[in-house]
Design a protein around this motif. Structure first.
Motif, PDB file in Angstrom:
ATOM      1  N   ALA A  25     -48.702-105.568   8.189  1.00 19.39           N
ATOM      2  CA  ALA A  25     -50.018-105.256   8.760  1.00 19.39           C
ATOM      3  C   ALA A  25     -50.057-105.580  10.251  1.00 19.39           C
ATOM      4  O   ALA A  25     -49.486-106.563  10.714  1.00 19.39           O
ATOM      5  N   TYR A  26     -50.766-104.718  10.996  1.00 17.94           N
ATOM      6  CA  TYR A  26     -50.867-104.858  12.450  1.00 17.94           C
ATOM      7  C   TYR A  26     -52.315-104.628  12.876  1.00 17.94           C
ATOM      8  O   TYR A  26     -53.024-103.808  12.294  1.00 17.94           O
ATOM      9  N   ALA A  27     -52.726-105.334  13.949  1.00 19.98           N
ATOM     10  CA  ALA A  27     -54.107-105.246  14.418  1.00 19.98           C
ATOM     11  C   ALA A  27     -54.324-104.099  15.404  1.00 19.98           C
ATOM     12  O   ALA A  27     -55.456-103.776  15.735  1.00 19.98           O
ATOM     13  N   SER A  28     -53.230-103.475  15.880  1.00 22.10           N
ATOM     14  CA  SER A  28     -53.388-102.386  16.854  1.00 22.10           C
ATOM     15  C   SER A  28     -52.200-101.433  16.798  1.00 22.10           C
ATOM     16  O   SER A  28     -51.119-101.789  16.324  1.00 22.10           O
ATOM     17  N   GLY A  29     -52.424-100.233  17.324  1.00 19.84           N
ATOM     18  CA  GLY A  29     -51.357 -99.239  17.386  1.00 19.84           C
ATOM     19  C   GLY A  29     -50.168 -99.684  18.221  1.00 19.84           C
ATOM     20  O   GLY A  29     -49.015 -99.593  17.775  1.00 19.84           O
ATOM     21  N   PRO A  30     -50.405-100.195  19.461  1.00 17.48           N
ATOM     22  CA  PRO A  30     -49.274-100.644  20.282  1.00 17.48           C
ATOM     23  C   PRO A  30     -48.439-101.725  19.593  1.00 17.48           C
ATOM     24  O   PRO A  30     -47.213-101.740  19.698  1.00 17.48           O
ATOM     25  N   ASN A  35     -59.821-104.322  12.092  1.00 18.97           N
ATOM     26  CA  ASN A  35     -60.767-105.148  11.332  1.00 18.97           C
ATOM     27  C   ASN A  35     -59.985-106.136  10.465  1.00 18.97           C
ATOM     28  O   ASN A  35     -59.330-105.750   9.504  1.00 18.97           O
ATOM     29  N   ASP A  36     -60.064-107.418  10.818  1.00 15.01           N
ATOM     30  CA  ASP A  36     -59.252-108.439  10.131  1.00 15.01           C
ATOM     31  C   ASP A  36     -59.535-108.473   8.632  1.00 15.01           C
ATOM     32  O   ASP A  36     -58.615-108.556   7.810  1.00 15.01           O
ATOM     33  N   GLY A  37     -60.825-108.431   8.265  1.00 12.80           N
ATOM     34  CA  GLY A  37     -61.193-108.519   6.849  1.00 12.80           C
ATOM     35  C   GLY A  37     -60.666-107.344   6.049  1.00 12.80           C
ATOM     36  O   GLY A  37     -60.102-107.510   4.959  1.00 12.80           O
ATOM     37  N   PHE A  38     -60.837-106.135   6.589  1.00 10.38           N
ATOM     38  CA  PHE A  38     -60.344-104.935   5.900  1.00 10.38           C
ATOM     39  C   PHE A  38     -58.822-104.979   5.788  1.00 10.38           C
ATOM     40  O   PHE A  38     -58.246-104.672   4.745  1.00 10.38           O
ATOM     41  N   ARG A  39     -58.170-105.385   6.882  1.00 10.56           N
ATOM     42  CA  ARG A  39     -56.705-105.420   6.907  1.00 10.56           C
ATOM     43  C   ARG A  39     -56.171-106.403   5.863  1.00 10.56           C
ATOM     44  O   ARG A  39     -55.257-106.083   5.105  1.00 10.56           O
ATOM     45  N   ASP A  40     -56.776-107.584   5.803  1.00  8.72           N
ATOM     46  CA  ASP A  40     -56.299-108.599   4.853  1.00  8.72           C
ATOM     47  C   ASP A  40     -56.530-108.165   3.405  1.00  8.72           C
ATOM     48  O   ASP A  40     -55.644-108.292   2.558  1.00  8.72           O
ATOM     49  N   SER A  41     -57.736-107.639   3.111  1.00  8.97           N
ATOM     50  CA  SER A  41     -58.041-107.269   1.721  1.00  8.97           C
ATOM     51  C   SER A  41     -57.201-106.068   1.286  1.00  8.97           C
ATOM     52  O   SER A  41     -56.730-106.002   0.144  1.00  8.97           O
ATOM     53  N   THR A  42     -56.969-105.129   2.207  1.00  9.87           N
ATOM     54  CA  THR A  42     -56.174-103.945   1.855  1.00  9.87           C
ATOM     55  C   THR A  42     -54.707-104.309   1.679  1.00  9.87           C
ATOM     56  O   THR A  42     -54.047-103.810   0.764  1.00  9.87           O
ATOM     57  N   ALA A  43     -54.205-105.191   2.533  1.00 12.71           N
ATOM     58  CA  ALA A  43     -52.814-105.640   2.382  1.00 12.71           C
ATOM     59  C   ALA A  43     -52.625-106.329   1.032  1.00 12.71           C
ATOM     60  O   ALA A  43     -51.632-106.086   0.321  1.00 12.71           O
ATOM     61  N   TRP A  44     -53.591-107.158   0.654  1.00 12.08           N
ATOM     62  CA  TRP A  44     -53.504-107.852  -0.640  1.00 12.08           C
ATOM     63  C   TRP A  44     -53.516-106.844  -1.788  1.00 12.08           C
ATOM     64  O   TRP A  44     -52.726-106.943  -2.733  1.00 12.08           O
ATOM     65  N   LEU A  45     -54.422-105.862  -1.708  1.00 14.28           N
ATOM     66  CA  LEU A  45     -54.506-104.829  -2.749  1.00 14.28           C
ATOM     67  C   LEU A  45     -53.166-104.111  -2.909  1.00 14.28           C
ATOM     68  O   LEU A  45     -52.671-103.929  -4.034  1.00 14.28           O
ATOM     69  N   LEU A  46     -52.575-103.707  -1.791  1.00 18.76           N
ATOM     70  CA  LEU A  46     -51.329-102.922  -1.858  1.00 18.76           C
ATOM     71  C   LEU A  46     -50.154-103.774  -2.326  1.00 18.76           C
ATOM     72  O   LEU A  46     -49.278-103.287  -3.048  1.00 18.76           O
ATOM     73  N   GLN A  47     -50.128-105.037  -1.936  1.00 19.68           N
ATOM     74  CA  GLN A  47     -49.073-105.934  -2.422  1.00 19.68           C
ATOM     75  C   GLN A  47     -49.197-106.111  -3.935  1.00 19.68           C
ATOM     76  O   GLN A  47     -48.200-106.109  -4.660  1.00 19.68           O
ATOM     77  N   THR A  48     -50.431-106.229  -4.423  1.00 13.55           N
ATOM     78  CA  THR A  48     -50.674-106.360  -5.857  1.00 13.55           C
ATOM     79  C   THR A  48     -50.197-105.117  -6.607  1.00 13.55           C
ATOM     80  O   THR A  48     -49.737-105.201  -7.747  1.00 13.55           O
ATOM     81  N   ALA A  49     -50.295-103.947  -5.932  1.00 13.73           N
ATOM     82  CA  ALA A  49     -49.866-102.681  -6.543  1.00 13.73           C
ATOM     83  C   ALA A  49     -48.354-102.469  -6.438  1.00 13.73           C
ATOM     84  O   ALA A  49     -47.834-101.445  -6.893  1.00 13.73           O
ATOM     85  N   GLY A  50     -47.654-103.428  -5.823  1.00 17.59           N
ATOM     86  CA  GLY A  50     -46.194-103.355  -5.796  1.00 17.59           C
ATOM     87  C   GLY A  50     -45.577-102.845  -4.503  1.00 17.59           C
ATOM     88  O   GLY A  50     -44.364-102.652  -4.415  1.00 17.59           O
TER      89      GLY A  50
END
Length: 201
Positions: A33-38, A13-28
């Motif tokens: 981030a990757y769109a799939s397991g492979p 999910n592009d939206g979830f991935r982008d918002s979560t990556a931003w959150l974690l970067q903000t937390a240090g």
């Protein structure tokens, strides 16, 4: 300066991935981030590791490769990463199976920002303790393997009923292990227990 903490985030999910990556970067955290397991497996195999603490966050249901299939593939390759699953409500039985196979935690969507950050820190602390690191190594070494499993699940914020389901034991037995574990560690409350388990006690 402390060691870098790198979080690998796998979600289709592009939206979830982008918002979560931003959150974690903000937390240090350093976030990849990757769109799939492979895609993640191919990228991870091509990188050098060892200079950073690493943790993997993966969705449970994805096209191409599910979270469980990704977990199996990492185990097949001998890649031991602390693993936190994020999952929709209906996937809790799958997440329980993942924890039986060694995942550190699972979070049901939607979850709070702090819950995710705490889950990552707990997963990393568990990995350090299992490797024999941390000032609490001596106390934690006094726990039986089953008490250790219960401790990891308590730190992962799992209620006794879920712990009982994951380990295939009764709730009464979980309560007994919790009591014994807290006596051995010399703690009387859940916050004290969390401090010891995370290496701050």
């Amino acid at each position: 300066m402390g060691q870098t903490t790198r979080v690998y985030l796998v979600d289709d999910n592009d939206g979830f991935r982008d918002s979560t990556a931003w959150l974690l970067q903000t937390a240090g955290f350093e976030v990849l981030a990757y769109a799939s397991g492979p895609e993640f497996v191919a990228a991870y195999a091509g990188e050098r590791h060892g200079e950073a603490q690493e943790c993997l966050i993966s969705d449970m249901r994805m096209p191409q490769m599910s979270g469980l299939q990704l977990q199996d593939e990492l185990q097949r390759r001998g890649i031991a990463l602390p693993l936190v699953f994020v999952t929709a409500h209906g996937d809790v039985p799958l997440a329980v199976e993942a924890m039986r196979k060694g995942a550190s935690n699972f979070l049901e969507k939607p979850f709070g920002d702090q819950a995710l950050i705490d889950a990552i820190r707990a997963a990393l602390a568990n990995a350090r303790n299992q490797a024999g690191g941390g000032a609490q190594g001596g106390k934690l070494a006094s726990l039986s393997p089953r008490e250790r499993q219960v401790l990891d699940l308590v730190v992962a914020s799992k209620p006794n009923k879920i712990i009982a389901d994951i380990l295939g034991i009764s709730i009464k037995t979980v309560e007994l292990h919790r009591s014994n574990m807290m006596n051995k560690l010399g703690v009387r409350s859940l916050p004290e227990l969390m401090k010891v388990a995370l290496g701050h006690g």
